[in-house]
Motif scaffolding. Structure first.
Motif, PDB file in Angstrom:
ATOM      1  N   GLN A 199      12.300 -27.970 -31.543  1.00  0.00           N
ATOM      2  CA  GLN A 199      12.255 -26.758 -31.022  1.00  0.00           C
ATOM      3  C   GLN A 199      11.068 -26.244 -30.447  1.00  0.00           C
ATOM      4  OE1 GLN A 199      14.217 -25.257 -34.982  1.00  0.00           O
ATOM      5  NE2 GLN A 199      15.164 -24.016 -33.711  1.00  0.00           N
ATOM      6  N   GLN A 202      10.907 -28.191 -27.402  1.00  0.00           N
ATOM      7  CA  GLN A 202      11.831 -27.717 -26.213  1.00  0.00           C
ATOM      8  C   GLN A 202      11.181 -26.459 -25.685  1.00  0.00           C
ATOM      9  OE1 GLN A 202      15.935 -26.834 -27.671  1.00  0.00           O
ATOM     10  NE2 GLN A 202      15.488 -24.753 -27.273  1.00  0.00           N
ATOM     11  N   TYR A 237      22.714 -28.011 -23.666  1.00  0.00           N
ATOM     12  CA  TYR A 237      22.195 -28.898 -24.784  1.00  0.00           C
ATOM     13  C   TYR A 237      21.545 -27.901 -25.914  1.00  0.00           C
ATOM     14  CZ  TYR A 237      23.313 -33.079 -22.357  1.00  0.00           C
ATOM     15  OH  TYR A 237      23.839 -34.270 -21.665  1.00  0.00           O
ATOM     16  N   HIS A 238      21.427 -26.546 -25.751  1.00  0.00           N
ATOM     17  CA  HIS A 238      21.307 -25.783 -26.578  1.00  0.00           C
ATOM     18  C   HIS A 238      21.469 -24.307 -26.454  1.00  0.00           C
ATOM     19  CE1 HIS A 238      17.836 -24.032 -23.886  1.00  0.00           C
ATOM     20  NE2 HIS A 238      17.442 -25.334 -23.741  1.00  0.00           N
ATOM     21  N   SER A 239      21.506 -23.428 -27.117  1.00  0.00           N
ATOM     22  CA  SER A 239      22.139 -22.151 -27.337  1.00  0.00           C
ATOM     23  C   SER A 239      21.862 -21.372 -26.286  1.00  0.00           C
ATOM     24  CB  SER A 239      22.182 -21.490 -28.528  1.00  0.00           C
ATOM     25  OG  SER A 239      20.802 -21.402 -29.014  1.00  0.00           O
ATOM     26  N   SER A 293      24.731 -32.772 -28.947  1.00  0.00           N
ATOM     27  CA  SER A 293      24.529 -31.526 -28.811  1.00  0.00           C
ATOM     28  C   SER A 293      25.194 -30.827 -27.429  1.00  0.00           C
ATOM     29  CB  SER A 293      23.189 -31.023 -28.786  1.00  0.00           C
ATOM     30  OG  SER A 293      22.238 -31.667 -28.109  1.00  0.00           O
TER      31      SER A 293
END
Length: 302
Positions: A199, A202, A237-239, A293
């Motif tokens: 995270q 990211q 790939y992420h929220s 993901s």
């Protein structure tokens, strides 16, 4: 010795099905990467069809597919309309974006995308860009760092990590991934180490590459150049990304609050074709764990 895998495309068959390829159509893959999706699209095109593949990374451009039905474009997808205008293309039948980071980026320590190997704090997708992760970590204010880590990394301890970075850089600049890990590891939950380290990386990567602003610009421009009935397929790939894509496909804006006419009909330029995102099955995850993901959403231009 076998050459390392540059990238394995996620949700390949599902993305092709979502695009509903017309053999004589014109398509854009705005994230060429290793070319997996692009090759599969070109295979379904006839001699009159054409695919434009975009990528801001010269490494990807250098590996581009050679085919008369394909054109490689070196550029950021935030400028999609300008590039298509340059090639004389006013409208297209489909646009694909796979927002994942290529294996090549994660596996090359010199690019600085991964916490698994020491390397320079770089994280630029486009190496011609001036902003690096080292510049963010060493020059941004404590409040700026905290905001990035919280908004883009969704880290609860964002303020404590930002304070630790500012304190550490006062002693010596933080210029490598290993040095960054030394500073932040004491503030990471050992039970969720891989997740939280990912995270942090990211968040820095998103800031360095302006990914959220680029995604907003891309979605608007992709909608503008799609023909009526054309398809937009986006793999996230992420929220943060998925939320933006879902809201835009459903409501035509990034808040998700739909404008409705007198009769209660949503005035959006797109119709979302899958209410729930398409995700990899167990077989794909086993073959390609990095697809775990991935979420695919597909919309059609009205």
């Amino acid at each position: 010795m076998a050459e390392p895998v540059y990238h394995i495309p996620a949700l390949l068959l599902q993305a092709l099905e979502g695009l509903n390829i017309n053999p004589s159509g014109v398509y854009v893959d705005v994230t060429y990467g290793g070319g997996g999706h692009s090759r599969a699209i070109v295979e379904q095109l006839g001699p009159e069809g054409h695919l434009y593949g975009m990528d801001q990374d010269l490494d990807a451009v250098a590996r581009a597919l050679v085919d008369p039905r394909f054109t490689i474009v070196h550029g950021n997808f935030r400028f999609l309309q300008n590039f298509m205008r340059y090639y004389g293309v006013d409208s297209v039948d489909g646009v694909l974006a796979d927002l994942g980071v290529s294996f090549h980026h994660f596996d090359d320590p010199e690019r600085g995308f991964s916490f698994r190997a020491d390397g320079p704090l770089d994280m630029r997708m486009n190496r011609q860009g001036s902003l690096t992760a080292a510049k963010v970590v060493n020059e941004y204010s404590q409040d700026q760092l905290a905001d990035i880590l919280y908004l883009y990394g969704e880290l609860r301890q964002a303020r404590r990590i930002a304070a630790a970075l500012v304190k550490a850089r006062a002693q010596a600049p933080i210029t490598t991934t290993e040095r960054l890990l030394e500073v932040i590891r004491p503030l990471i939950n050992p039970k969720q180490e891989k997740k939280e380290l990912a995270q942090v990386f990211q968040a820095l990567r998103i800031e360095v590459n302006g990914e959220i602003d680029a995604l907003r610009a891309f979605l608007s421009q992709a909608t503008a150049i799609l023909k009526p009935g054309g398809r937009l397929a986006v793999i996230t790939y992420h929220s943060l990304e998925d939320r933006l894509v879902k809201n835009f496909m459903r409501a035509g804006n990034f808040t998700g609050e739909a404008d409705k006419d007198f009769f209660g009909r949503v005035s959006s330029p797109l119709r979302l074709l899958n209410n729930k995102p398409i995700v990899p099955d167990e077989a794909e995850i086993e073959a390609n764990p990095r697809s775990r993901s991935a979420k695919l959403r597909v919309a059609q231009k009205l």
